[in-house]
Design a protein around this motif. Structure first.
Motif, PDB file in Angstrom:
ATOM      1  N   GLY A   1       0.688  -1.239  -0.424  1.00  0.00           N
ATOM      2  CA  GLY A   1       0.140  -0.275   0.302  1.00  0.00           C
ATOM      3  C   GLY A   1       0.540   1.011  -0.019  1.00  0.00           C
TER       4      GLY A   1
ATOM      5  N   GLN B   1       0.645   4.257  -2.651  1.00  0.00           N
ATOM      6  CA  GLN B   1       1.121   5.981  -2.645  1.00  0.00           C
ATOM      7  C   GLN B   1       1.499   6.631  -3.055  1.00  0.00           C
ATOM      8  OE1 GLN B   1      -2.013   7.019  -1.003  1.00  0.00           O
ATOM      9  NE2 GLN B   1      -3.005   5.451   0.308  1.00  0.00           N
TER      10      GLN B   1
ATOM     11  N   VAL C   1     -12.109   2.302  -9.444  1.00  0.00           N
ATOM     12  CA  VAL C   1     -11.376   2.015  -8.301  1.00  0.00           C
ATOM     13  C   VAL C   1     -12.454   3.043  -7.788  1.00  0.00           C
ATOM     14  CG1 VAL C   1      -9.359   2.963  -6.872  1.00  0.00           C
ATOM     15  CG2 VAL C   1      -8.977   2.102  -8.672  1.00  0.00           C
TER      16      VAL C   1
ATOM     17  N   GLU D   1     -11.573   3.511  -3.999  1.00  0.00           N
ATOM     18  CA  GLU D   1     -10.897   3.133  -3.084  1.00  0.00           C
ATOM     19  C   GLU D   1      -9.265   2.567  -2.747  1.00  0.00           C
ATOM     20  OE1 GLU D   1     -10.854   3.673   2.433  1.00  0.00           O
ATOM     21  OE2 GLU D   1     -12.049   2.395   1.023  1.00  0.00           O
ATOM     22  N   LEU D   2      -8.744   3.855  -2.514  1.00  0.00           N
ATOM     23  CA  LEU D   2      -6.941   3.025  -2.724  1.00  0.00           C
ATOM     24  C   LEU D   2      -5.999   3.756  -1.059  1.00  0.00           C
ATOM     25  CD1 LEU D   2      -3.896   2.756  -3.820  1.00  0.00           C
ATOM     26  CD2 LEU D   2      -4.407   4.086  -4.516  1.00  0.00           C
TER      27      LEU D   2
ATOM     28  N   THR E   1      -5.915  -1.999   1.507  1.00  0.00           N
ATOM     29  CA  THR E   1      -6.626  -3.052   0.652  1.00  0.00           C
ATOM     30  C   THR E   1      -6.627  -1.891  -0.896  1.00  0.00           C
ATOM     31  OG1 THR E   1      -8.637  -2.240   1.544  1.00  0.00           O
ATOM     32  CG2 THR E   1      -7.635  -4.335   2.045  1.00  0.00           C
ATOM     33  N   THR E   2      -7.235  -2.444  -1.812  1.00  0.00           N
ATOM     34  CA  THR E   2      -8.242  -1.566  -3.004  1.00  0.00           C
ATOM     35  C   THR E   2      -9.669  -1.879  -2.815  1.00  0.00           C
ATOM     36  OG1 THR E   2      -5.719  -1.090  -3.853  1.00  0.00           O
ATOM     37  CG2 THR E   2      -8.084  -0.775  -5.579  1.00  0.00           C
ATOM     38  N   THR E   3     -10.066  -1.393  -3.374  1.00  0.00           N
ATOM     39  CA  THR E   3     -11.228  -1.484  -2.996  1.00  0.00           C
ATOM     40  C   THR E   3     -12.354  -0.723  -5.315  1.00  0.00           C
ATOM     41  OG1 THR E   3     -12.321  -1.096  -0.811  1.00  0.00           O
ATOM     42  CG2 THR E   3     -13.987  -0.980  -2.503  1.00  0.00           C
TER      43      THR E   3
ATOM     44  N   ASN F   1      -3.457  -4.934  -0.891  1.00  0.00           N
ATOM     45  CA  ASN F   1      -2.466  -4.590  -2.144  1.00  0.00           C
ATOM     46  C   ASN F   1      -1.379  -5.314  -2.058  1.00  0.00           C
ATOM     47  OD1 ASN F   1      -4.309  -2.281  -2.291  1.00  0.00           O
ATOM     48  ND2 ASN F   1      -2.693  -1.223  -0.335  1.00  0.00           N
TER      49      ASN F   1
END
Length: 269
Positions: free
Chosen positions: A112, A116, A136, A138-139, A143-145, A158
């Motif tokens: 993550g 970022q 995408v 949320e980053l 985790t990535t949603t 991630n």
């Protein structure tokens, strides 16, 4: 007896011990102030470039603050003559134990951090990563949603995303839309291409440059297969995709083209 020991300690080492306590209090106050100043300056420096997510900045500030506080505590213990070597070894051992127990979580956290910083995608991008295709939402640091095309909210670790190929369909200003059209063997292919070209170009949101590609892709027993490939902005991909198929059907229908059929060899006895 105990009173004599206390009196002896106060008369011989009391002043020195009091100075150590005072020094420890002053060191703690000044140290905490310097730690707060350092983390604030670091946060402002990271925010200035607008390259780091606010969540990442908060986590980095917390990590730095904890690390510096541990160093400060060890320094204060040194004022009292406490050997900090064993304490440091204990912290290292605890860190290894926690790391082994939470290796998966730490792996996601490390991935993550890289995501970022490197930013291979951002919120709102349409991606294919970690075996998931979607937008995408949320980053995060762990985790990535992703919202898939069938409107299912999917949370991907991630570490899985960072360890696999990442396709970002929103990174470039336009995409190629790949469609296929098949005509019967009796149809003049050049006539079909000539009819399709102005119709495909006239579809809303299709780019003039580069112009749509309409060429013979391959030959099949039913007839030639044409590739019909207009270009459009990433936001209009699916609209152009479906409109292109409609245009193919309408154009071939208006031209009276026969439906491609598989040749059947009749066996004579």
């Amino acid at each position: 007896m105990n009173t004599d020991v206390i009196l002896n300690f106060l008369t011989t080492q009391g002043a020195d011990f009091a100075l150590k306590i005072l020094g420890a209090i002053v060191a703690w106050i000044i140290g905490r102030w310097l730690i707060g100043l350092a983390t604030r300056l670091m946060g402002k420096a990271l925010e200035r470039g607008n390259k780091f997510d606010a969540t990442l900045i908060t986590y980095l500030k917390s990590i730095v603050s904890v690390a510096l506080t541990v160093i400060l505590v060890m320094a204060i213990l040194g004022i009292f003559g406490v050997q900090t070597t064993s304490f440091a070894a204990l912290l290292a051992g605890a860190g290894l134990a926690v790391g082994a127990a939470w290796s998966g979580m730490l792996g996601n956290f490390a991935a993550g951090l890289f995501l970022q910083v490197l930013r291979p995608y951002k919120v709102g991008d349409f991606i294919n990563a970690g075996g998931t295709l979607g937008t995408v939402k949320e980053l995060g640091l762990f985790t990535t949603t992703v919202l898939t095309m069938d409107n299912v909210l999917t949370i991907v670790g991630n570490n899985k995303v960072f360890g696999d190929n990442i396709q970002n369909f929103s990174a470039e200003p336009f995409r190629r839309v790949d469609c296929v059209a098949k005509v019967a063997n009796s149809v003049d292919v050049q006539d079909a291409i000539a009819r399709l070209r102005p119709v495909i170009t006239a579809i809303p949101n299709v780019k003039d440059s580069p112009a749509p590609d309409i060429e013979i892709l391959e030959f099949t027993p039913e007839g030639p297969k044409l590739c019909v490939r207009p270009y459009t902005h990433t936001d209009h991909y699916w609209q152009v995709y479906f409109d292109t198929h409609k245009a193919i059907v309408n154009t071939f229908g208006a031209a009276g083209y026969p439906v491609p059929e598989t040749p059947v060899a009749h066996r004579t006895v």
